[in-house]
Design a protein around this motif. Structure first.
Motif, PDB file in Angstrom:
ATOM      1  N   PRO A  88      -1.373  -6.490   4.069  1.00 26.90           N
ATOM      2  CA  PRO A  88      -1.508  -5.831   2.753  1.00 26.90           C
ATOM      3  C   PRO A  88      -0.262  -6.769   2.033  1.00 26.90           C
ATOM      4  O   PRO A  88      -0.547  -7.041   0.769  1.00 26.90           O
ATOM      5  CB  PRO A  88      -0.527  -4.498   3.098  1.00 26.90           C
ATOM      6  CG  PRO A  88      -0.262  -4.477   4.641  1.00 26.90           C
ATOM      7  CD  PRO A  88      -1.190  -5.509   5.034  1.00 26.90           C
ATOM      8  N   LEU A  89       0.734  -7.494   2.572  1.00 31.03           N
ATOM      9  CA  LEU A  89       1.732  -8.286   2.080  1.00 31.03           C
ATOM     10  C   LEU A  89       1.038  -9.481   1.403  1.00 31.03           C
ATOM     11  O   LEU A  89       1.303  -9.889   0.196  1.00 31.03           O
ATOM     12  CB  LEU A  89       3.118  -8.699   2.761  1.00 31.03           C
ATOM     13  CG  LEU A  89       3.957  -9.714   2.111  1.00 31.03           C
ATOM     14  CD1 LEU A  89       4.380  -9.132   1.079  1.00 31.03           C
ATOM     15  CD2 LEU A  89       4.864 -10.045   3.093  1.00 31.03           C
ATOM     16  N   ALA A 122      -3.056 -11.783  -4.657  1.00 32.67           N
ATOM     17  CA  ALA A 122      -3.772 -11.143  -5.698  1.00 32.67           C
ATOM     18  C   ALA A 122      -2.816 -11.470  -7.250  1.00 32.67           C
ATOM     19  O   ALA A 122      -3.119 -11.462  -8.434  1.00 32.67           O
ATOM     20  CB  ALA A 122      -3.681  -9.481  -5.622  1.00 32.67           C
ATOM     21  N   ASP A 123      -1.531 -11.266  -6.887  1.00 34.02           N
ATOM     22  CA  ASP A 123      -0.379 -11.569  -7.850  1.00 34.02           C
ATOM     23  C   ASP A 123      -0.757 -13.246  -8.502  1.00 34.02           C
ATOM     24  O   ASP A 123      -0.758 -13.199  -9.680  1.00 34.02           O
ATOM     25  CB  ASP A 123       0.885 -11.583  -7.418  1.00 34.02           C
ATOM     26  CG  ASP A 123       1.411 -10.105  -7.190  1.00 34.02           C
ATOM     27  OD1 ASP A 123       0.586  -9.162  -7.565  1.00 34.02           O
ATOM     28  OD2 ASP A 123       2.554  -9.853  -6.640  1.00 34.02           O
ATOM     29  N   THR A 145     -10.067  -4.664  -1.162  1.00 32.95           N
ATOM     30  CA  THR A 145      -9.457  -3.207  -0.837  1.00 32.95           C
ATOM     31  C   THR A 145     -10.750  -2.607  -0.305  1.00 32.95           C
ATOM     32  O   THR A 145     -10.777  -1.060  -0.291  1.00 32.95           O
ATOM     33  CB  THR A 145      -8.706  -2.609  -1.728  1.00 32.95           C
ATOM     34  OG1 THR A 145      -9.425  -2.574  -3.051  1.00 32.95           O
ATOM     35  CG2 THR A 145      -7.544  -3.443  -2.161  1.00 32.95           C
ATOM     36  N   ARG A 185      -2.207 -10.007   0.944  1.00 30.20           N
ATOM     37  CA  ARG A 185      -3.145  -9.430  -0.129  1.00 30.20           C
ATOM     38  C   ARG A 185      -2.575  -9.469  -1.477  1.00 30.20           C
ATOM     39  O   ARG A 185      -3.014  -9.780  -2.462  1.00 30.20           O
ATOM     40  CB  ARG A 185      -3.668  -8.196   0.306  1.00 30.20           C
ATOM     41  CG  ARG A 185      -4.918  -7.782  -0.710  1.00 30.20           C
ATOM     42  CD  ARG A 185      -5.468  -6.403  -0.503  1.00 30.20           C
ATOM     43  NE  ARG A 185      -6.136  -6.227   0.624  1.00 30.20           N
ATOM     44  CZ  ARG A 185      -5.646  -5.228   1.665  1.00 30.20           C
ATOM     45  NH1 ARG A 185      -4.666  -4.478   1.505  1.00 30.20           N
ATOM     46  NH2 ARG A 185      -6.218  -5.174   2.954  1.00 30.20           N
ATOM     47  N   LYS A 186      -1.321  -8.911  -1.383  1.00 29.13           N
ATOM     48  CA  LYS A 186      -0.703  -8.776  -2.788  1.00 29.13           C
ATOM     49  C   LYS A 186      -0.219 -10.028  -3.284  1.00 29.13           C
ATOM     50  O   LYS A 186      -0.153 -10.424  -4.431  1.00 29.13           O
ATOM     51  CB  LYS A 186       0.704  -7.865  -2.491  1.00 29.13           C
ATOM     52  CG  LYS A 186       1.444  -7.833  -3.832  1.00 29.13           C
ATOM     53  CD  LYS A 186       2.341  -6.691  -3.753  1.00 29.13           C
ATOM     54  CE  LYS A 186       3.153  -6.422  -5.026  1.00 29.13           C
ATOM     55  NZ  LYS A 186       3.450  -7.508  -5.810  1.00 29.13           N
TER      56      LYS A 186
END
Length: 416
Positions: free
Chosen positions: A303-304, A310-311, A225, A306-307
């Motif tokens: 963004p999707l 990260a998850d 980010t 990236r999430k």
């Protein structure tokens, strides 16, 4: 946006059949080809064509690829462009992709060039700014393409240890070689996944030797980010930024990437081999450009993904922490490093025997291995194999040098 997570195998096979042959490689240049033969053409003394095949059900989390593959918007764009593939790009697909990216960052015409991936233009950026009299400064550990370029150019190389927070030590880098031609920063860094603050890079730009450039490899930027330094290109600073579609966009086999810099710095790429038109031998295919452009224009894709990354990363790191395993902190990428308390090569080999291919190790951190973040199911298989291998006593090194064992690495391909 669930459609980004799913792609039918039939669709993906069609996509790769259409796009897989379209990307030219900058490795046809003499220095690049020599580099490729030295670093990627052999693995354990074996020629590339002799490598044994991995099991189809093997967990492949060794090369920092994105298991999601190309987004559906990219696949649709390729399908739409494919019927025109019998002709050169007269519809302006490639130029449109460059313009899309330029507009997103407020860059003037001529500041962005598109290539098949970022590995080729990274070599061009390095080799056009270093020489036997102008050295290269990079971090240790970091991605090896910088040192390989210095070796090919017979340029002095200074490797500077990372800081205590695993950032590039820009002040030590500036002091390492007052006659450096280039400073190479990978951000997030490979293999640590850690970030160098933007203000540190700005400091280096202001305090570097006159006539040198700062080369920032942002291959994994989208997973973080943090703010990019592409605005420094727009400000006409002595900086070259590299971007790739191989990582978060899931296009490692499709091959697309950008070199972003002032036009005069991009023009210097030609000095590597003045008798060869670099843009001809390193031109991106129509289908790769279409996929890249569509990916850039999808506002939800980054963004999707990236999430999702990260998850899966954070879930795995939580599992390792609960097990008392030591992980290098601060990864903002799609990989992390874990201490296996033994030579990393041994552990990587042991994991491969469990049908899980993880990444390699670096001399500066010999007991740490790099692990790419895969799907949730892949990371669960990794966890099972990891605990099993960690519970094994360290093996005798000689017994693990199995001549039939092949562990894939991005160094095999010299791609980014």
């Amino acid at each position: 946006m669930k459609h980004i997570e799913r792609s039918s195998e039939v669709t993906r096979r069609n996509f790769m059949r259409l796009a897989g042959v379209g990307a030219a490689s900058a490795a046809v240049l003499p220095a690049f080809a020599q580099n490729g033969m030295q670093m990627g053409g052999q693995q354990g003394g074996r020629q590339r064509g002799d490598r044994p095949q991995m099991s189809p059900d093997a967990v492949r989390i060794s090369m920092n690829e994105n298991p999601l593959g190309p987004a559906e918007c990219a696949i649709s764009a390729v399908m739409a462009a494919a019927p025109t593939g019998g002709r050169y790009d007269r519809l302006g697909v490639t130029q449109g992709t460059v313009k899309t990216f330029s507009d997103q960052f407020g860059l003037k015409p001529g500041y962005v060039e598109i290539y098949p991936g970022s590995g080729g233009p990274l070599d061009m950026a390095l080799m056009s700014n270093i020489s036997p009299t102008r050295g290269l400064v990079c971090a240790d550990p970091s991605y090896e393409q910088g040192p390989r370029a210095a070796e090919a150019c017979k340029a002095p190389l200074k490797s500077v240890a990372l800081t205590s927070t695993y950032a590039h030590d820009v002040k030590a880098m500036a002091a390492a070689d007052p006659n450096a031609g280039a400073f190479y920063i990978v951000n997030p860094n490979n293999p640590t996944g850690t970030m160098t603050p933007k203000e540190d890079i700005l400091w280096l730009l202001k305090n570097k030797p006159a006539g040198s450039v700062v080369i920032v490899d942002e291959a994994y930027h989208h997973f973080s980010t943090h703010e990019s330094v592409i605005d420094q290109v727009a400000a006409d600073q002595d900086i070259i930024v590299l971007r790739t579609f191989s990582k978060i966009y899931g296009m490692a086999g499709v091959r697309a990437g950008f070199a972003i810099a002032r036009p005069d710095l991009l023009a210097k790429f030609q000095t590597i081999s003045p008798d060869i038109r670099l843009k001809s031998v390193a031109s991106v295919s129509l289908l790769a450009a279409a996929a890249a452009g569509a990916s850039l224009r999808d506002p939800d894709l980054v963004p999707l993904r990236r999430k999702i990354n990260a998850d899966n990363r954070d879930c795995t790191l939580e599992f390792l922490a609960k097990g008392g395993y030591k992980v290098l902190p601060g990864s903002q990428a799609n990989f992390f490093m874990v201490d296996v308390k033994r030579p990393g090569r041994e552990f990587t080999s042991a994991m491969m025997k469990e049908n899980v291919a993880i990444g390699r190790t670096w001399p500066a951190m010999p007991t740490y291995v790099r692990v790419t973040v895969g799907t949730k199911a892949e990371m669960e298989k990794f966890q099972t194999a990891f605990v099993k291998c960690m519970d094994m006593p360290p093996a005798v090194t000689a017994s693990l040098h199995d001549p039939h064992l092949y562990i894939p690495s991005e160094l095999d391909h010299h791609f980014a």
